[in-house]
Design an enzyme around this catalytic site. Sequence first.
Site, PDB file in Angstrom:
ATOM      1  N   LYS A  79      64.193  27.748   0.983  1.00 34.26           N
ATOM      2  CA  LYS A  79      63.800  26.509   1.009  1.00 34.26           C
ATOM      3  C   LYS A  79      63.032  26.555  -0.633  1.00 34.26           C
ATOM      4  O   LYS A  79      62.428  27.500  -0.890  1.00 34.26           O
ATOM      5  CB  LYS A  79      62.426  26.336   2.129  1.00 34.26           C
ATOM      6  CG  LYS A  79      62.001  24.862   1.975  1.00 34.26           C
ATOM      7  CD  LYS A  79      61.120  24.996   2.960  1.00 34.26           C
ATOM      8  CE  LYS A  79      60.223  23.376   3.160  1.00 34.26           C
ATOM      9  NZ  LYS A  79      59.444  23.146   4.405  1.00 34.26           N
ATOM     10  N   SER A 187      60.245  18.799   7.355  1.00 34.13           N
ATOM     11  CA  SER A 187      60.483  18.914   5.858  1.00 34.13           C
ATOM     12  C   SER A 187      61.570  19.923   5.535  1.00 34.13           C
ATOM     13  O   SER A 187      61.978  19.852   4.671  1.00 34.13           O
ATOM     14  CB  SER A 187      59.303  19.466   4.868  1.00 34.13           C
ATOM     15  OG  SER A 187      58.766  20.517   5.304  1.00 34.13           O
ATOM     16  N   SER A 211      57.588  21.229  10.619  1.00 34.67           N
ATOM     17  CA  SER A 211      58.655  21.284   9.465  1.00 34.67           C
ATOM     18  C   SER A 211      59.822  22.192   9.650  1.00 34.67           C
ATOM     19  O   SER A 211      60.505  22.346   9.022  1.00 34.67           O
ATOM     20  CB  SER A 211      58.103  21.443   8.094  1.00 34.67           C
ATOM     21  OG  SER A 211      57.488  20.140   7.945  1.00 34.67           O
TER      22      SER A 211
END
EC number: 6.3.5.7
Lengths: 521, 95
Positions: A79, A187, A211
């Site tokens: 990420k 997210s 998330s």
Amino acid sequence: MSDLTQLTISQARTKLRGKEITATEITEAYLAAIDRANPVLNAYVAVTGERARDMAKTSDAKLAKGEGGALEGIPLGIKDLFGTEGVHTQACSHVLDGFKPRYESTVTTNLWADGAVMLGKLNMDEFAMGSSNETSYYGPVINPWRRSRLDTVVMPTTHQGDGGFVSAGGTRTARSLDNAQLVPGGSSGGSATAVSAFLCAGATATDTGGSIRQPAAFTGTVGIKPTYGRCSRWGIVAFASSLDQAGPIARDVRDAAILLKSMASVDPKDTTSVDRPVPDYEAAIGKPIKGMKVGIPKEYRVDGMPEEIEGLWQKGIAWLKDAGAEIVDISLPHTKYALPAYYIVAPAEASSNLARYDGVRYGLRVPGKDIVDMYEKTRAAGFGREVKRRIMIGTYVLSAGYYDAYYLQAQKVRNLIKRDFENVFAAGVDVILTPATPSAAFGIADEDMAADPVKMYLNDIFTVTVNMAGLPGIAVPAGLDAKGLPLGLQLIGRPFDEETLFQTAAVIEQAAGTFQPEKWW
Amino acid sequence: MSVDVKTVKRVARLARIAVSEEDAERMTGELNAILGFVEQLNEVDVSGVEPMTSVTPMDMKKRQDVVTDGNKAADIVANAPATEENFFLVPKVVE
């Protein structure tokens, strides 16, 4: 196995160690898959092909000698929130334009030390603020899952097919895919899409209010947010420091356990990293859950929840009961206050963490007539709408005269939320079962959610309580809805009892199976 | 509690974010929607409840008071938009 990207981490591990495949081969397979899919799915914001090939080569040398770490030669996606030395790290924000840190986050350092291969950096909501991956500066990520409908197809009799096949006629049902693009959740939307669409063997993610778990549920993948303090936050771009935790998204429960084992550590560089040895999570998988007490919180049965979610929950209860667990009704009376308290605490911490983006030390700078003008123009141009909204809320609730009414009140309510869980665990409950999300994946540019930020926030209604209390939570796929979209269940455990989550999630996975999107990209 | 455009502009100034008249108008509506949503916290009885300060009961870790890092000036300024001889450059702040 012709397509190496189809292997789970545990399968690839066996084949790599058995010298049936090489790290270079599997890495090349993923890089080729990313090349084909990324223009459509937009999961990666930076692909580090050269580095991946170098790391794979090093892994192959180790594997040839019968050496190598727990993840030797396993290609992963990272990420964009994790600091990676010399590599694009922008939290998918414009304000961090061109930022390439001179350090490596502790979590990724741990992964490379165990032999993992970095494929690239994954798309996400800007600064991890969002539930649909639509706030990224790099554009939305597309969910590899699409809605489908069942059609009844009349088969002509004695149809002569290409291969000389003769149809017996009659009717059959066929699923046809709808073209509407769906969000992967957020997210960690890039992480979830990349794992679900076979663009990496597993991915790192972070979870501040849901998330990891919400995108995992939207893509039929497994995601675990460990207990606060289990993974070091050092080198991860900060959003809300008392809530942020790193964890993996993976294709099955075992892979999630393998990844968490490597990601977690005790880190002197993070004062909130907890001084406890990291257990062998994989060993918990397959252990019977006979006699385990599973709590079902009545407050998670919310108004307007689709029947399919309720049905899924009941299925989950039945599966655990069949496996010998004892099901008990429990109450977590402050559940409904978790989301409003979160929308004070998280923006407050964010407004203070994001004060550092001032156009001086890194990233974007927009010139101004004086220094304050430069700050204001830089931040106006660098932050997206959702990030600005949260900084504004945070600044307001922390401003003179409002601190007690908002922030202090929210932190007190947070203690009550935590106490609810403590009471239930003290009464002997081992694990709590809830739905992971109030709906399946929704469409890109959903008008209702664009018009009302609170509607988007409600996506995290079942996950945010866990962050507020600092507990571990796992989302595990449990079925498909009538439109063929994946739905997930969430398990919540005692602090640092991730093992029970893996043990129980494995039982659900065994009963529900695993889910793959039909390839259209 | 709700905010007006004037308050939104003041908060934007505190947050060092330039806002246009149009931005401020839009943000006023959005912020009020969120503040309206969090309002429900007021109905919770928190008398005698301490604010949460840590999610896990633990003492703040302390490290030895020794130098473990340093001599990285070039690394520290490496990502800055404007530097000179390992200093960050900013617009003039004093006349």
